[in-house]
Design an enzyme around this catalytic site. Structure first.
Site, mmCIF file in Angstrom:
data_model
loop_
_atom_site.group_PDB
_atom_site.id
_atom_site.type_symbol
_atom_site.label_atom_id
_atom_site.label_comp_id
_atom_site.label_asym_id
_atom_site.label_seq_id
_atom_site.Cartn_x
_atom_site.Cartn_y
_atom_site.Cartn_z
ATOM 1 N N ARG A 124 5.099 6.189 14.500
ATOM 2 C CA ARG A 124 4.896 6.834 13.163
ATOM 3 C C ARG A 124 4.512 7.924 13.041
ATOM 4 O O ARG A 124 3.290 8.289 13.871
ATOM 5 C CB ARG A 124 4.271 6.056 12.133
ATOM 6 C CG ARG A 124 4.346 6.115 10.503
ATOM 7 C CD ARG A 124 3.385 5.332 9.811
ATOM 8 N NE ARG A 124 2.090 5.656 10.308
ATOM 9 C CZ ARG A 124 0.900 4.885 9.921
ATOM 10 N NH1 ARG A 124 1.104 3.792 9.323
ATOM 11 N NH2 ARG A 124 -0.157 5.447 10.105
ATOM 12 N N HIS B 264 4.898 -0.103 0.187
ATOM 13 C CA HIS B 264 5.705 -0.658 1.036
ATOM 14 C C HIS B 264 4.665 -1.725 1.724
ATOM 15 O O HIS B 264 3.445 -1.658 1.607
ATOM 16 C CB HIS B 264 6.228 -0.029 2.126
ATOM 17 C CG HIS B 264 5.191 1.106 2.860
ATOM 18 N ND1 HIS B 264 4.515 2.048 2.410
ATOM 19 C CD2 HIS B 264 4.813 0.880 4.170
ATOM 20 C CE1 HIS B 264 3.707 2.697 3.305
ATOM 21 N NE2 HIS B 264 3.711 1.730 4.395
ATOM 22 N N HIS C 214 0.757 -1.215 -0.104
ATOM 23 C CA HIS C 214 -0.019 -0.113 -0.091
ATOM 24 C C HIS C 214 0.943 1.282 0.027
ATOM 25 O O HIS C 214 1.903 1.347 0.220
ATOM 26 C CB HIS C 214 -0.761 0.025 1.238
ATOM 27 C CG HIS C 214 -0.034 0.096 2.626
ATOM 28 N ND1 HIS C 214 0.476 -0.963 3.026
ATOM 29 C CD2 HIS C 214 0.089 1.138 3.169
ATOM 30 C CE1 HIS C 214 1.104 -0.280 4.048
ATOM 31 N NE2 HIS C 214 0.978 0.996 4.343
ATOM 32 N N ASP D 107 0.332 4.717 2.045
ATOM 33 C CA ASP D 107 -0.238 5.224 3.340
ATOM 34 C C ASP D 107 -1.379 6.030 3.021
ATOM 35 O O ASP D 107 -1.364 7.263 2.527
ATOM 36 C CB ASP D 107 0.492 5.920 4.324
ATOM 37 C CG ASP D 107 1.728 4.961 5.010
ATOM 38 O OD1 ASP D 107 1.261 3.696 5.182
ATOM 39 O OD2 ASP D 107 2.614 5.222 5.501
HETATM 40 C C1 SIN Z 1 3.218 0.987 7.766
HETATM 41 O O1 SIN Z 1 2.478 0.716 6.748
HETATM 42 O O2 SIN Z 1 3.087 2.459 7.976
HETATM 43 C C2 SIN Z 1 3.934 0.263 8.707
HETATM 44 C C3 SIN Z 1 5.101 -0.191 8.125
HETATM 45 C C4 SIN Z 1 5.864 -1.077 9.242
HETATM 46 O O3 SIN Z 1 5.263 -1.638 10.249
HETATM 47 O O4 SIN Z 1 6.848 -1.436 8.713
#
Ligand code: SIN
Length: 271
Positions: A262, A247, A103, A105
């Protein structure tokens, strides 16, 4: 590319750079900020090691790239007193983890976050890597006929796919339409902007055609040639550009604990 104030080691030829010679616990000199912007445009995702940052450092860093994006969610994942900081956590009680599907974000937002800065303090003994894929390279690898077909199409991105469309407090999450191929506002390059985590359908084409094209694109963007894979250590940071990279967080470490914070950075409406 070469820099005066940082060193960047490429993870693969296509995407990812590990930055050294920098201290993110303190304000950065202007030249270093300028070089980080250049490195980001070049590598799409930057990694930092041994950065024991606090929430204020985290937010200060994110602010160097635009304002901080406050997600439309939700108390259980927000740090008390810091609504801009989201807790990313999985352990033996977890039923799912954030971001397992490929995805970009919050692409369901009208103005999806330009970038995300993820700091991890607790890492399983092995596993819990994050994989990133370069959406310029994925676009460039399409045939001229497929590029011409996709250009000008739009697709719907719906939080219902990833989050069930609703927060624990009952707040409705967004659903928006964006170009299937977007142009990056900094580099001017075209990239694929549909993802398995949020995109439900391509508009104004038959449903069966939308399903077939999205299924092809979701598989295509995962080609290993477009990727790099980051192995975390405690106090590592990954900073990625959601506009041109996707990612996936690999959940191969259950029942171990993986934990961090995050912060997301304000973005523009995809064009
Ligand atoms: C996310 O998708 O923001 C999380 C990525 C992760 O936990 O590595």
């Amino acid at each position: 590319m070469s820099y005066n104030t940082i060193t960047v080691s490429n993870l693969t030829p296509t995407i990812g750079g590990e930055v050294s010679g920098i201290d993110l616990t303190a304000p950065l000199p202007a030249e270093q900020v300028e070089e980080l912007h250049a490195a980001m445009a070049d590598r799409l995702v930057l990694f930092f090691r041994d950065q024991k940052i606090g929430h204020e450092d985290h937010i200060r860093f994110a602010n160097l790239f635009g304002g901080v994006h406050i997600a439309p969610s939700t108390k259980p994942w927000q740090v008390p007193g810091h609504p801009e900081v989201t807790i990313i956590h999985a352990d033996a009680d977890s039923k799912f983890v954030a971001g397992e599907d490929w995805h970009s974000d919050m692409s369901c937002d009208e103005h999806p976050p330009m970038g995300s800065v993820l700091y991890m303090h607790t890492i399983p003994p092995v596993g819990g890597d994050t994989v990133f894929s370069n959406m310029y390279a994925a676009y460039d690898a399409l045939s001229p006929g497929m590029k011409a077909y996709l250009d000008g199409l739009t697709a719907v991105h719906d939080s219902a796919v990833g989050f069930g469309g609703i927060t624990p407090e009952g707040m409705k999450l967004p659903r928006h339409s964006h170009p299937v191929i977007r142009t990056h506002p900094v580099t001017g390059r075209k990239c694929i902007y549909v993802n398995r985590g949020f995109t439900t359908h391509i508009e104004d084409v038959p449903a069966v055609e939308s399903r077939a094209i999205l299924s092809f694109l979701f598989e295509h963007v995962q080609h290993p040639q477009f990727q790099c894979r980051f192995r975390w250590q405690p106090h590592s940071i990954a900073f990625w550009d959601n506009r041109c990279a996707q990612h996936s967080a690999i959940w191969d470490y259950f029942p171990q604990t993986r934990s961090g914070f995050r912060v997301q950075i304000l973005g523009e409406k995809p064009a």
